[in-house]
Design an enzyme around this catalytic site. Structure first.
Site, mmCIF file in Angstrom:
data_model
loop_
_atom_site.group_PDB
_atom_site.id
_atom_site.type_symbol
_atom_site.label_atom_id
_atom_site.label_comp_id
_atom_site.label_asym_id
_atom_site.label_seq_id
_atom_site.Cartn_x
_atom_site.Cartn_y
_atom_site.Cartn_z
ATOM 1 C CG ASN A 7 -1.854 1.233 1.335
ATOM 2 O OD1 ASN A 7 -1.645 1.880 0.467
ATOM 3 N ND2 ASN A 7 -2.692 1.206 2.310
ATOM 4 N NE ARG A 240 -11.078 12.590 4.319
ATOM 5 C CZ ARG A 240 -10.806 11.497 3.922
ATOM 6 N NH1 ARG A 240 -12.027 10.792 3.349
ATOM 7 N NH2 ARG A 240 -9.922 10.821 4.372
#
Ligand code: AMP
Length: 399
Positions: A7, A240
């Site tokens: 990743n 967020r």
């Protein structure tokens, strides 16, 4: 079979070497500060941990160092890099081109490149990771597993925004959704846990971590999800905003004299739990502050739980009913309090939490025995899902 799962971020690289057949993790680790100075933590199963500053000028060097540790006589878990059968890469954005995991070739790399405008921070880093592995492990079969792929079954009424149609055809503006590998994995586990075929179940999966999204999974397929064109949409998250009135952006820019870029940054980095509470983006800090009487920390938690509750309701409506809710990721796996708050008012959907069973951090069914619908806690395992897809494709099976 041994699969190396990669990743890659812009300055980091997470890895795991695992056997997808036995599900055994041989080693895992994290390279950080690539291209800056470099730090590598390598955790081989049952052996001493390697944790040190290492010069990591680029991703090629990071992979070289990882391979050196995997085969090291003290920290290693394999004798030779040829024991690695394949490499599975996490790729954030596959656009509409990739509806499932694929073996990587030139065409696939071009396809991932063509999605860069949709994920300008993530896809270039993922490509860097793929190219570094090609350099260091030439000829090794490699597979790309996309965060967006699981959601490609969402029908147009679920993925289209009510904007002029040409923004879809000309600029690819639509809902893509993210956390697909996680939603896919936990839904498969949930079906196995209750002993029913996934093809019979209507599930809402709640991936609640620093990033958070829900997914309505009808008979094994994603039919709606809370994240959109970007991961800013949907639930409020650590930093967020989640979904807001789109005109707030222009309004803040105008009354405060900010550029659109600055407002965008505020929505992604200064909003959510951090912006509301003024305390932290981390739910552990929020729970502590709320318990000590901090009203804004409590408000942030209240808003988060309320929005997840509403998403479960909307998931049930979109599927014409609901057989189970799944909680996963940092908050979903670890906070019985938040799970209980989210489920508090969902008895009308036949979902009843057992407060004693809910006191867990392990894989478990936490609904009452007499609850018509299930509530599951499933620790997510995206690496395993990537390794499983990689093994299947390398063996010529379909995913
Ligand atoms: P993830 O992005 O999946 O790694 O999740 C990170 C989030 O999980 C952070 O906000 C953590 O505060 C939260 N988290 C981890 N452990 C706990 C816990 N014991 N209680 C509440 N939240 C937790």
């Amino acid at each position: 079979m041994k699969v190396l799962v990669i990743n890659a971020g812009s300055s980091s690289l997470k890895y795991q070497l695992m056997d997808p057949d036995t599900r055994e993790v041989l080693a895992k680790g994290l390279c950080e500060r690539i291209g800056i100075d470099g730090h590598l933590k390598h955790t081989p199963t049952g052996k001493d941990v390697f944790d040190a500053d290492v010069d990591l000028p680029d991703h090629d060097e990071a992979i070289q160092q990882v391979l050196a540790l995997l085969t090291h006589n003290h920290y290693g878990v394999i004798k030779d890099i040829n024991e690695i059968d394949a490499v599975g890469h996490r790729v954030v954005h596959g656009g509409e081109d990739f509806t499932h995991s694929v073996i990587i070739d030139r065409k696939v790399i071009k396809g991932i490149e063509s999605c860069i405008p949709l994920a300008p921070l993530h896809n270039p880093a993922n490509i860097t990771g793929i190219k570094a592995c090609e350099d260091v492990l030439p000829g090794k079969p490699m597979v790309a597993v996309f965060d967006t792929a699981f959601h490609q079954t969402i029908p147009p009424k679920g993925f289209m925004y009510a904007l002029p149609y040409r923004y879809y055809t000309e600029n690819k503006v639509r809902r893509y959704g993210f956390h697909g590998t996680s939603h896919n994995y936990v839904s498969q586990r949930a079906a196995a846990m209750c002993g029913r075929p996934l093809e019979e179940l209507r599930l809402v999966s709640c991936h609640l971590g620093n990033g958070a999204s829900t997914c309505a999974i009808k008979f094994g397929k994603s039919i709606d999800t809370s994240m959109g064109l970007t991961p800013t949409d949907g639930l409020p998250m650590g930093t967020r905003s989640g979904a807001i009135d789109p005109s707030i952006i222009e309004y803040i820019a105008r009354v405060r004299g900010y550029s659109p870029e600055r407002v965008e940054n505020i929505l992604n980095k200064e909003s959510g739990m951090l912006g509301l509470s003024g305390v932290s983006s981390d739910f552990r800090d929020l729970e502590k502050a709320a318990a000590e009487g901090n009203e804004r920390a409590q408000l942030a938690i209240d808003i988060f739980c309320y929005k997840v509750t509403k998403r479960i309701g909307s998931g049930a409506a979109s599927m014409g009913g609901i057989d189970g809710v799944i909680f996963t990721a940092g908050v979903g796996e670890n906070s019985p309090m938040i799970r209980a708050r989210i489920m508090e008012d969902l008895g009308f959907l036949g979902l009843y939490m057992d407060p004693v069973k809910n006191n867990t951090r392990e894989e478990a069914i936490v609904s009452r025995d007499d609850s018509p619908g299930y509530i599951f806690v499933v620790p997510t395992n995206e690496e395993l899902m990537i390794a499983l897809d990689t093994a299947k494709l390398v063996r010529g099976e379909s995913v």
